[in-house]
Design an enzyme around this catalytic site. Sequence first.
Site, PDB file in Angstrom:
ATOM      1  N   SER A 171      26.242  -2.340  25.830  1.00 47.79           N
ATOM      2  CA  SER A 171      27.282  -1.302  25.495  1.00 47.79           C
ATOM      3  C   SER A 171      28.582  -0.862  26.330  1.00 47.79           C
ATOM      4  O   SER A 171      29.255  -0.769  25.819  1.00 47.79           O
ATOM      5  CB  SER A 171      27.001   0.362  25.120  1.00 47.79           C
ATOM      6  OG  SER A 171      25.526   0.804  26.533  1.00 47.79           O
ATOM      7  N   ARG A 172      28.733  -1.491  27.741  1.00 49.01           N
ATOM      8  CA  ARG A 172      29.237  -1.752  29.203  1.00 49.01           C
ATOM      9  C   ARG A 172      29.595  -2.850  29.645  1.00 49.01           C
ATOM     10  O   ARG A 172      28.381  -3.326  29.715  1.00 49.01           O
ATOM     11  CB  ARG A 172      29.690  -0.161  29.858  1.00 49.01           C
ATOM     12  CG  ARG A 172      30.097   1.142  29.091  1.00 49.01           C
ATOM     13  CD  ARG A 172      28.849   2.016  30.051  1.00 49.01           C
ATOM     14  NE  ARG A 172      27.626   2.450  30.347  1.00 49.01           N
ATOM     15  CZ  ARG A 172      27.781   2.441  31.442  1.00 49.01           C
ATOM     16  NH1 ARG A 172      28.671   2.235  32.530  1.00 49.01           N
ATOM     17  NH2 ARG A 172      26.107   2.263  31.761  1.00 49.01           N
ATOM     18  N   ALA A 196      14.677  -5.405  45.297  1.00 47.65           N
ATOM     19  CA  ALA A 196      12.989  -5.570  44.872  1.00 47.65           C
ATOM     20  C   ALA A 196      12.513  -5.825  43.329  1.00 47.65           C
ATOM     21  O   ALA A 196      12.092  -6.991  43.113  1.00 47.65           O
ATOM     22  CB  ALA A 196      12.416  -4.937  45.761  1.00 47.65           C
ATOM     23  N   ILE A 221      31.164  -7.673  40.763  1.00 48.90           N
ATOM     24  CA  ILE A 221      31.199  -8.081  39.424  1.00 48.90           C
ATOM     25  C   ILE A 221      31.911  -6.242  39.384  1.00 48.90           C
ATOM     26  O   ILE A 221      31.711  -5.477  39.377  1.00 48.90           O
ATOM     27  CB  ILE A 221      30.609  -8.474  38.590  1.00 48.90           C
ATOM     28  CG1 ILE A 221      30.036  -9.296  38.707  1.00 48.90           C
ATOM     29  CG2 ILE A 221      31.566  -8.677  37.112  1.00 48.90           C
ATOM     30  CD1 ILE A 221      30.531 -10.433  39.337  1.00 48.90           C
ATOM     31  N   VAL A 271      14.900  -0.015  27.515  1.00 51.60           N
ATOM     32  CA  VAL A 271      14.119  -1.354  27.670  1.00 51.60           C
ATOM     33  C   VAL A 271      12.926  -1.359  27.746  1.00 51.60           C
ATOM     34  O   VAL A 271      12.254  -2.063  27.925  1.00 51.60           O
ATOM     35  CB  VAL A 271      14.881  -2.288  27.862  1.00 51.60           C
ATOM     36  CG1 VAL A 271      16.393  -2.701  27.708  1.00 51.60           C
ATOM     37  CG2 VAL A 271      15.757  -2.075  30.157  1.00 51.60           C
ATOM     38  N   TYR A 293      16.135  -1.867  44.407  1.00 48.81           N
ATOM     39  CA  TYR A 293      17.120  -2.624  43.180  1.00 48.81           C
ATOM     40  C   TYR A 293      17.051  -3.755  43.842  1.00 48.81           C
ATOM     41  O   TYR A 293      16.543  -4.504  42.650  1.00 48.81           O
ATOM     42  CB  TYR A 293      18.454  -2.430  43.851  1.00 48.81           C
ATOM     43  CG  TYR A 293      19.117  -2.870  42.595  1.00 48.81           C
ATOM     44  CD1 TYR A 293      19.601  -2.717  41.342  1.00 48.81           C
ATOM     45  CD2 TYR A 293      19.849  -4.463  43.044  1.00 48.81           C
ATOM     46  CE1 TYR A 293      20.388  -3.798  40.293  1.00 48.81           C
ATOM     47  CE2 TYR A 293      20.968  -4.980  42.135  1.00 48.81           C
ATOM     48  CZ  TYR A 293      21.372  -4.909  40.984  1.00 48.81           C
ATOM     49  OH  TYR A 293      22.185  -4.901  40.221  1.00 48.81           O
TER      50      TYR A 293
HETATM   51  P1  NAP Z   1      27.228  -0.965  33.874  1.00 48.92           P
HETATM   52  O1  NAP Z   1      28.428  -1.048  33.644  1.00 48.92           O
HETATM   53  O2  NAP Z   1      26.512  -0.207  34.960  1.00 48.92           O
HETATM   54  O3  NAP Z   1      26.661  -1.408  32.261  1.00 48.92           O
HETATM   55  C1  NAP Z   1      25.197  -1.078  32.120  1.00 48.92           C
HETATM   56  C2  NAP Z   1      24.400  -1.671  30.956  1.00 48.92           C
HETATM   57  O4  NAP Z   1      23.484  -1.299  31.098  1.00 48.92           O
HETATM   58  C3  NAP Z   1      25.282  -0.109  30.140  1.00 48.92           C
HETATM   59  O5  NAP Z   1      25.588  -1.109  29.066  1.00 48.92           O
HETATM   60  C4  NAP Z   1      23.952   0.511  29.802  1.00 48.92           C
HETATM   61  O6  NAP Z   1      23.934   1.165  28.868  1.00 48.92           O
HETATM   62  C5  NAP Z   1      22.563  -0.304  29.958  1.00 48.92           C
HETATM   63  N1  NAP Z   1      20.928   0.064  30.552  1.00 48.92           N
HETATM   64  C6  NAP Z   1      21.054   0.769  31.489  1.00 48.92           C
HETATM   65  N2  NAP Z   1      20.043   1.074  31.705  1.00 48.92           N
HETATM   66  C7  NAP Z   1      18.840   0.817  30.293  1.00 48.92           C
HETATM   67  C8  NAP Z   1      17.689   0.821  30.065  1.00 48.92           C
HETATM   68  N3  NAP Z   1      16.870   1.665  30.598  1.00 48.92           N
HETATM   69  N4  NAP Z   1      17.485   0.754  28.079  1.00 48.92           N
HETATM   70  C9  NAP Z   1      18.531   0.096  27.820  1.00 48.92           C
HETATM   71  N5  NAP Z   1      20.327  -0.240  28.619  1.00 48.92           N
HETATM   72  C10 NAP Z   1      21.013  -0.175  28.979  1.00 48.92           C
HETATM   73  O7  NAP Z   1      26.315  -2.448  35.116  1.00 48.92           O
HETATM   74  P2  NAP Z   1      26.823  -3.516  35.238  1.00 48.92           P
HETATM   75  O8  NAP Z   1      27.918  -3.850  35.786  1.00 48.92           O
HETATM   76  O9  NAP Z   1      27.630  -3.873  34.071  1.00 48.92           O
HETATM   77  O10 NAP Z   1      25.593  -4.695  35.473  1.00 48.92           O
HETATM   78  C11 NAP Z   1      25.291  -5.233  34.408  1.00 48.92           C
HETATM   79  C12 NAP Z   1      23.954  -5.681  34.920  1.00 48.92           C
HETATM   80  O11 NAP Z   1      24.144  -6.877  35.993  1.00 48.92           O
HETATM   81  C13 NAP Z   1      22.447  -4.852  35.717  1.00 48.92           C
HETATM   82  O12 NAP Z   1      21.316  -5.784  35.544  1.00 48.92           O
HETATM   83  C14 NAP Z   1      22.765  -5.434  36.876  1.00 48.92           C
HETATM   84  O13 NAP Z   1      22.058  -4.840  37.601  1.00 48.92           O
HETATM   85  C15 NAP Z   1      23.588  -6.833  36.533  1.00 48.92           C
HETATM   86  N6  NAP Z   1      24.990  -6.850  38.005  1.00 48.92           N
HETATM   87  C16 NAP Z   1      25.729  -5.843  38.235  1.00 48.92           C
HETATM   88  C17 NAP Z   1      26.553  -6.439  39.637  1.00 48.92           C
HETATM   89  C18 NAP Z   1      27.890  -5.661  39.596  1.00 48.92           C
HETATM   90  O14 NAP Z   1      28.261  -5.996  40.970  1.00 48.92           O
HETATM   91  N7  NAP Z   1      29.083  -4.904  38.235  1.00 48.92           N
HETATM   92  C19 NAP Z   1      26.207  -7.263  40.466  1.00 48.92           C
HETATM   93  C20 NAP Z   1      25.346  -8.035  40.065  1.00 48.92           C
HETATM   94  C21 NAP Z   1      23.979  -8.011  39.006  1.00 48.92           C
HETATM   95  P3  NAP Z   1      23.974   2.485  28.252  1.00 48.92           P
HETATM   96  O15 NAP Z   1      25.084   3.039  29.308  1.00 48.92           O
HETATM   97  O16 NAP Z   1      24.323   2.764  27.116  1.00 48.92           O
HETATM   98  O17 NAP Z   1      22.868   3.675  28.629  1.00 48.92           O
END
Ligand code: NAP
Length: 244
Positions: free
Chosen positions: A11-12, A154, A185, A61, A152
């Site tokens: 979604s985001r 771990a 990101i 999830v 996170y």
């Molecule tokens: P974000 O903007 O906070 O978006 C998180 C997404 O995960 C949202 O679509 C949210 O959905 C969904 N979500 C969270 N908990 C959920 C659950 N229990 N069941 C289903 N959907 C769930 O985060 P992002 O930065 O895009 O991160 C995406 C992935 O990349 C994550 O796994 C994060 O750990 C990883 N990551 C991000 C970064 C970074 O710098 N941004 C770096 C390393 C890794 P809703 O809004 O609909 O609840």
Amino acid sequence: MGKTAFVTGGSRGIGRAIVRELAAAGYAVGINYLQSEKQAEELAAEIREQGGRALAVRADVADREAVTAAIRAVEGAFGPADLLVNNAGIAQNDLFQDTPEELWRRMFAVHADGAFHTIQAVLPHMLHEKAGCIVNISSIWGLRGASCEVAYAASKAAVIGLTRSLAMELAPSHIRVNCIAPGVIHTDMVKELGEETVASLIDQTPAGRLGTPEDIAKAVAFLAKDDADFITGQVLTVDGGFIL
Ligand code: NAP
């Protein structure tokens, strides 16, 4: 029928970019969300307006039954999943000694259990077809470790362990399992850290900028392609050189 992809947390942020990239590559896409219904529905509508196929499905999830039902709904609409992207994630910022047990368990429930649930839901068909691709989104913190994000990091390290082990188990069935470790990101997750921290993170990135969700989406699309047929069990770091 074309190929079907299921993207958790579509979604985001990074997930939304992955959904757009895969839709542009011709996949019918299941857009999983938990809270952001409006964004997920708007994204599905945007893809449909462009002639693609997309369905937004709500599920936590961490809830095996709910996410399995969401996958079945997408498969009912578009056919069985050929590609699964485990992207849903939540962030943390506190000292290990202050980390409540619920938060520790929630990190593993979303990141590790979430992948366990979705993979077990799509695997029977992939095994039957002897084809399929799974891409898990971990983090550079899962590789290197991170202060004030122990739960996170771990749980993201667990995703890397799952990826490598499962890749070995599934390679004889021609199912590839890879992982992407994003650096910093530009999404809501990072904006929450505040301007000062973000500026310092940019400073620490040799490429001199934050990554974009599209940087990660393009890496997912590459790993999903037949061009990547001999690549499995890998952790592709997409971080502008952050952990070099
Ligand atoms: P974000 O903007 O906070 O978006 C998180 C997404 O995960 C949202 O679509 C949210 O959905 C969904 N979500 C969270 N908990 C959920 C659950 N229990 N069941 C289903 N959907 C769930 O985060 P992002 O930065 O895009 O991160 C995406 C992935 O990349 C994550 O796994 C994060 O750990 C990883 N990551 C991000 C970064 C970074 O710098 N941004 C770096 C390393 C890794 P809703 O809004 O609909 O609840």
